[in-house]
Structures are given as C-alpha cells and as structure tokens.
Design an enzyme around this catalytic site. Structure first.
Site, PDB file in Angstrom:
ATOM      1  N   LYS A 130       0.859  -1.194   0.000  1.00 46.19           N
ATOM      2  CA  LYS A 130       0.000   0.000   0.000  1.00 46.19           C
ATOM      3  C   LYS A 130       0.888   1.235   0.000  1.00 46.19           C
ATOM      4  O   LYS A 130       1.701   1.418   0.904  1.00 46.19           O
ATOM      5  CB  LYS A 130      -0.894   0.008   1.243  1.00 46.19           C
ATOM      6  CG  LYS A 130      -1.618   1.346   1.489  1.00 46.19           C
ATOM      7  CD  LYS A 130      -2.488   1.322   2.757  1.00 46.19           C
ATOM      8  CE  LYS A 130      -3.065   2.712   3.063  1.00 46.19           C
ATOM      9  NZ  LYS A 130      -3.889   2.753   4.295  1.00 46.19           N
ATOM     10  N   ASP A 135     -12.015   7.080   3.913  1.00 46.76           N
ATOM     11  CA  ASP A 135     -10.783   6.889   4.684  1.00 46.76           C
ATOM     12  C   ASP A 135     -10.369   5.415   4.736  1.00 46.76           C
ATOM     13  O   ASP A 135      -9.265   5.092   5.163  1.00 46.76           O
ATOM     14  CB  ASP A 135     -10.976   7.446   6.106  1.00 46.76           C
ATOM     15  CG  ASP A 135      -9.661   7.605   6.848  1.00 46.76           C
ATOM     16  OD1 ASP A 135      -8.597   7.544   6.197  1.00 46.76           O
ATOM     17  OD2 ASP A 135      -9.707   7.793   8.078  1.00 46.76           O
ATOM     18  N   GLU A 159      -9.286   3.607   2.454  1.00 43.06           N
ATOM     19  CA  GLU A 159      -8.830   3.695   1.066  1.00 43.06           C
ATOM     20  C   GLU A 159      -7.739   2.684   0.725  1.00 43.06           C
ATOM     21  O   GLU A 159      -7.585   2.317  -0.433  1.00 43.06           O
ATOM     22  CB  GLU A 159      -8.336   5.120   0.770  1.00 43.06           C
ATOM     23  CG  GLU A 159      -6.872   5.413   1.138  1.00 43.06           C
ATOM     24  CD  GLU A 159      -6.570   5.288   2.621  1.00 43.06           C
ATOM     25  OE1 GLU A 159      -7.507   5.357   3.430  1.00 43.06           O
ATOM     26  OE2 GLU A 159      -5.391   5.103   2.978  1.00 43.06           O
ATOM     27  N   ARG A 185      -7.469  -0.472   1.316  1.00 37.76           N
ATOM     28  CA  ARG A 185      -8.019  -1.719   0.764  1.00 37.76           C
ATOM     29  C   ARG A 185      -8.467  -1.519  -0.683  1.00 37.76           C
ATOM     30  O   ARG A 185      -8.410  -2.449  -1.485  1.00 37.76           O
ATOM     31  CB  ARG A 185      -9.153  -2.212   1.663  1.00 37.76           C
ATOM     32  CG  ARG A 185     -10.320  -1.288   1.791  1.00 37.76           C
ATOM     33  CD  ARG A 185     -11.199  -1.562   3.015  1.00 37.76           C
ATOM     34  NE  ARG A 185     -10.597  -1.060   4.259  1.00 37.76           N
ATOM     35  CZ  ARG A 185     -11.130  -1.209   5.457  1.00 37.76           C
ATOM     36  NH1 ARG A 185     -12.281  -1.841   5.596  1.00 37.76           N
ATOM     37  NH2 ARG A 185     -10.527  -0.734   6.531  1.00 37.76           N
ATOM     38  N   LYS A 221      -9.995  12.839   8.191  1.00 40.86           N
ATOM     39  CA  LYS A 221      -9.420  12.531   9.501  1.00 40.86           C
ATOM     40  C   LYS A 221      -9.379  13.795  10.349  1.00 40.86           C
ATOM     41  O   LYS A 221      -9.277  14.895   9.812  1.00 40.86           O
ATOM     42  CB  LYS A 221      -7.974  12.030   9.326  1.00 40.86           C
ATOM     43  CG  LYS A 221      -7.859  10.648   8.747  1.00 40.86           C
ATOM     44  CD  LYS A 221      -6.408  10.197   8.718  1.00 40.86           C
ATOM     45  CE  LYS A 221      -6.287   8.793   8.158  1.00 40.86           C
ATOM     46  NZ  LYS A 221      -6.969   7.760   8.948  1.00 40.86           N
ATOM     47  N   ASP A 235       1.806   6.626   5.327  1.00 40.73           N
ATOM     48  CA  ASP A 235       0.802   5.624   4.953  1.00 40.73           C
ATOM     49  C   ASP A 235       1.213   4.850   3.686  1.00 40.73           C
ATOM     50  O   ASP A 235       0.403   4.175   3.063  1.00 40.73           O
ATOM     51  CB  ASP A 235      -0.556   6.325   4.747  1.00 40.73           C
ATOM     52  CG  ASP A 235      -1.742   5.386   4.962  1.00 40.73           C
ATOM     53  OD1 ASP A 235      -1.546   4.324   5.589  1.00 40.73           O
ATOM     54  OD2 ASP A 235      -2.839   5.716   4.490  1.00 40.73           O
ATOM     55  N   ASP A 290      -2.562  10.354   3.517  1.00 42.83           N
ATOM     56  CA  ASP A 290      -3.948   9.948   3.716  1.00 42.83           C
ATOM     57  C   ASP A 290      -4.680  10.992   4.564  1.00 42.83           C
ATOM     58  O   ASP A 290      -4.580  10.978   5.789  1.00 42.83           O
ATOM     59  CB  ASP A 290      -3.980   8.572   4.405  1.00 42.83           C
ATOM     60  CG  ASP A 290      -5.407   8.062   4.623  1.00 42.83           C
ATOM     61  OD1 ASP A 290      -6.348   8.674   4.083  1.00 42.83           O
ATOM     62  OD2 ASP A 290      -5.547   7.036   5.326  1.00 42.83           O
TER      63      ASP A 290
END
Ligand code: BES
Ligand code: ZN
Ligand code: ZN
Length: 503
Positions: free
Chosen positions: A269, A351, A353, A355, A281, A292, A274
């Site tokens: 990933k 959020d 995201e 996956r 967030k 991230d 993010d």
C-alpha cells in the site's frame, strides 16, 4: 542523515600495535568472563577492568562502561560492552550489540572493535551482524536540518566514523557483511521513504525512486493513470481522483531464480498521504499519514535488498501509489466503483482507502504473474494497533504453511507477527445492499474486516496480509532503530525468501 560509518574487517592486532593504538576502542565482556587477552592488549594498566565494580558493570547484555585516556596506552577512549551469556548469541543479539556500539560512538572517527569473548567463538556472520547493527542504529533522518550557526565548532556536523572490526576471520566477515549490507541498505531505503514528507514524495516521485532500482538489475515498469484506466482499476483510481498528484503503479521484477520458476510476489500500500478524503481525519496526528506508504516502502526496500545480494529467486514487487486528498473531484461516501476484478464496491468511507488500492494491485498481480504466493503489506487499520499495540504486526492468511513461515521469519528477525482470524462471519459484514461489497463493516473487528475485503481479490492463491500500521512508523525506538520510519518488513521478508524460496 548522520554520516554513515565505514566498516572494515581485520585480524587481531599484535600486542605492540594494540598498545600504540589511538582513537576509540570497543571490547566485549561476557557476564562471567571479564576481558579476553586480545582486549586486554589495549588496556596495559588494567584501568578499565578496575572500573567495572564501581560502574556496576557486570558484563550484562548491552551494558556499557568506558574510560578516557587509559593509563599506559595512547587511546582516547576504551569502552567495554556487555555480551551477557557469551555462548548462544543469536543474529538479533549481534545486531543489538552493534546498535549499542553505535549509540556509544559520539564523535569518535577512528574506531576499533575487538570481537573476542572468553567462552565463545565468534564467526564471520556474527561479525557481519554486529556491523549491520551499527549501520541500523546510526541512521537518522536529519536531511532537512540546517546547522544553526555554521561558524560554531560545536554545530559542526559529525564526521563519519571509520570502524575496523577485529576478528578471527576477517575474510569470512567481509563476505557475510556484503550480503548483510544489501539488506541493511534495503531497510534504510524503506526508512527514508517513510520519513520523507508528502510534499516531497508523492506518487510520481515515489515511482521514480522505484525506477532507480533498475541500476541493480531490477526490471521496473511504471503504470500511469491512462494504463490503469485501461486495465479497469476503478478502485485504485477512485482513491486518487481527489488529488492533483496523479496515481502510479510500480511493477518491479527481480529474476534471480530459474527462468521457468513462477515468481513469489509482494504487494504494498503506497498512500503517500492519507487525509481520509471526504471522510476526513481529525487534524490531530494527521501528519503521521505521510507514512501511509510504509507497505510500499517495505516492498521497495525488499526488492533493493534481494537485487543487491543477488537472491536466487524470482520475485515480483508491486506498489499502488496514490494520494488520498480532497478537492472537488474527490470521491464521495456512497460512490460505487468497479474494480479490475469486475467486482463493484460501495465506498461508504473514503478513509478506508488502502483496501481499495490493494484490491486492484492484488488482482493485477495474480492475474498477470500467477505467483506461488502473494504477501501484501499495508498500514491498513488503526484497529490493528488497538488489537496488538506497536510491537507486533497483524498476520492474516488463507494458507497455514505461508503463515507459519512468515511467523518464524518474524521471530528470527524480531519483526514479529501475530496471526489473526479470517472467516465467513466476518466476510458477511462487508456485503452491500447496493453493490457487491462495501469498504467498511461494523464497529468491531476492523482489522479483520479489512483483511476479509482484501481476500475477495486473491482467489485461491496462497496469500498473506500484514497490517503494519503499528510497526512501520512511530513504534518505540530500540537498539537498532531510532527513526520514526522503521523499515519494518524488509528484514522479515528477506529472511522468508532466504529460508524457503531460493534455489
Ligand atoms: N491509513 C489508515 C490506517 C492507519 C491509522 C495507519 C493510523 C496508521 C496509523 C487507514 O487508511 C484508515 O484510515 N483506516 C481507517 C478505516 C476505517 C475508516 C474503517 C481506520 O483505521 O480508522
Ligand atoms: Zn485512510
Ligand atoms: Zn490509509
């Protein structure tokens, strides 16, 4: 960065040479041994050993005692490091001893380490691991720190230390170190990538860093939006659409194995920042989301390691690179996207995201390479930190053999994994009224739900998902890492490959 020490290996110095040594010397002392003769040669006046009791130094593992300008010698400083029980020091113990030495270097530039212990024989691999520990501990991310006062001598940047490790088998140590250094360079690359702020490192810049692995013989393809669109990667591209910084996928191939062998694959990933998107967030702590992309960093570092040490394996590394930002084009809660697999996804929380990015990366990898297995790494959920804290990464797998091999590699490298469950009851939680699935489940078991989501994109291929949200960044510093970005996963997966998948 702190300047990287240079490492050389040599035979033990003759007593006369030792007595005339300058600079700083490190020696080892086991908990029931005291100093060896090779070590004592640097301390003709026995000043160091005399200091043991008052310094409460017993030789306990990683204990330190030092004296300055010892009597009868030309040294600046003599330091004893405790080795604990001399027999049975494992790989990680040697890394930690190296880390302890690095922590005691201060401004020393001329350094010798006398690798000798009463009651143990130290081989080339041990010496190489000690050196590796020195390099790991010496890393710091300070490239953006400018010296406050350039005329102030105290503000002088450190000069790199020249470290000579004295051992019985310098040639063997040198050979083992070449191999270990390849892995360490992979770890340090991963740390650099995680620590780099998101204004400097976006998807395009990260892809360029991956491309640099070509100099090591890695084949690197970079897919841009247009190609990904053509491939139908609507899930990944949906995440990227709120950022002007574009999306990339880097496909790295190291073919060091037999030509006909199907590859093993690692997928990361790579959300370079993010914000959470429209499901934004909170401000507090959001800066951490520059990390991230810790999964992508680990995969890139691993490919570096494998190529640099010329691993005899065919390995694919794939990283999905996007920024999860918010502008007028950003995806909204409730949007439905179509993934490369053809499965549709209702995005109920923008959020969740990671996956979405991995769904297309995993499918693409499986579809194109038919790998023996896929292991993905992702800073995927806050929930895994609630479950496991910051010392273990979550391990989810559809294959017991792969899971056990990963867990064992985790123990050996102390990049530890804890297996978590998967199951139909959890899978059901992401069924959606409006599409094939939704990207969030209920209130509980968030890390498992995320794993169930990924599993829908791997078919029957042996697969493992490592949720490294708690370990890739901001985990407590230790003997071999003082950096926010830890490089977690590189040593672990190098070990997995080394132990099971090299011909
Ligand atoms: N990148 C985060 C997970 C994360 C959190 C990593 C803290 C490292 C530290 C991920 O994209 C995320 O936001 N996950 C959400 C999922 C939720 C919306 C279902 C989370 O964990 O809160
Ligand atoms: Zn998120
Ligand atoms: Zn994320």
């Amino acid at each position: 960065m702190n300047p990287r020490p240079s490492i050389a290996f040599a035979k033990f110095a003759a007593p006369q040479t030792a007595a005339n040594r300058k600079g700083t010397v490190f020696v080892l002392s086991a908990d029931d041994g005291g100093l060896s003769d090779a070590a004592r040669a640097y301390d003709p006046g026995k000043t160091l050993e005399r200091a043991f009791p008052v310094a409460e130094f017993t030789g306990k593992f990683a204990g330190v005692v030092e004296i300055l300008a010892p009597e009868g010698a030309s040294l600046d400083r003599l330091v004893a490091i405790g080795a604990g029980k001399a027999a049975g020091l494992d790989e990680y113990a040697w890394l930690k001893l190296g880390g302890t030495i690095a922590a005691s270097l201060r401004k020393a530039t001329d350094v010798a380490v006398v690798l000798d212990l009463v009651g143990a024989s130290i081989n080339g691999k041990d010496a190489a691991n000690l050196a590796a520990g020195i390099l790991l501990r010496s890393y710091s991310f300070d490239k953006y720190k400018t010296s406050k006062d350039k005329d102030d001598a105290k503000a002088d940047p450190k000069k790199p230390a020249k470290i000579t490790i004295h051992t019985t088998d310098p040639a063997g140590a040198k050979k083992a170190f070449a191999d270990a250094e390849a892995v360490i360079d992979g770890v340090l690359l991963a740390r650099d990538l995680v620590n780099e702020p998101a204004n400097i490192l976006g998807p395009v810049e990260f892809a360029a860093r991956a491309k640099e692995l070509e100099t090591l013989g890695v084949k690197v393809e970079i897919l841009a939006e247009k190609e990904m669109k053509k491939l139908g990667m609507g899930s990944l591209l949906g995440v990227a659409q709120g950022s002007p910084r574009g999306a990339r996928m880097a496909v790295m191939q190291w073919n060091g194995g037999k030509p006909k062998d199907s590859p093993i694959a690692f997928i990361g990933k790579g959300v370079t920042f993010d914000t959470g998107g429209n499901s934004m967030k909170p401000a507090s702590g959001m800066e951490d989301m520059k990390g991230d992309m810790g999964g992508a960093a680990a995969v890139t570092g691993l490919m570096h390691a494998l190529a640099a040490r010329k691993a005899k394996a065919n390995v694919v590394g794939i990283i999905g690179l996007v920024e999860n930002a918010v502008d007028g084009h950003a995806q909204r809660p409730g949007d439905i996207v179509t993934s490369m697999s053809g499965q549709t996804i209702e995005v109920l929380n923008t959020d969740a995201e990671g996956r979405l990015v991995l769904a297309d990366a995993l499918w693409y990898c499986n579809d194109r390479f038919q790998p023996k297995f896929m292991v993905n790494l992702a800073t995927l959920t806050g929930a895994i930190m609630v479950a496991l804290g910051l010392h273990y990464a979550g391990l989810f797998s559809n294959n017991d053999e792969l899971a056990e091999r990963l867990a064992a590699a985790g123990q050996a490298t102390q990049e530890r994994l804890w297996r978590m469950p998967l199951g139909a009851e959890y899978d059901k939680l992401i069924d959606s009224k409006n599409a094939d699935m939704k990207n969030i489940g209920g209130r509980y078991g968030g890390a498992i739900i995320a794993a169930q989501f990924l599993q829908r994109f791997v078919k029957d291929t042996p697969w493992a998902h490592l949720d490294i949200a708690g370990t890739a960044m901001g985990s407590p510093s230790n003997e071999i890492n003082q950096s926010w970005g830890s490089g977690f996963g590189v040593r672990l997966l190098d070990r997995l490959v080394r132990d099971h998948y090299e011909s």
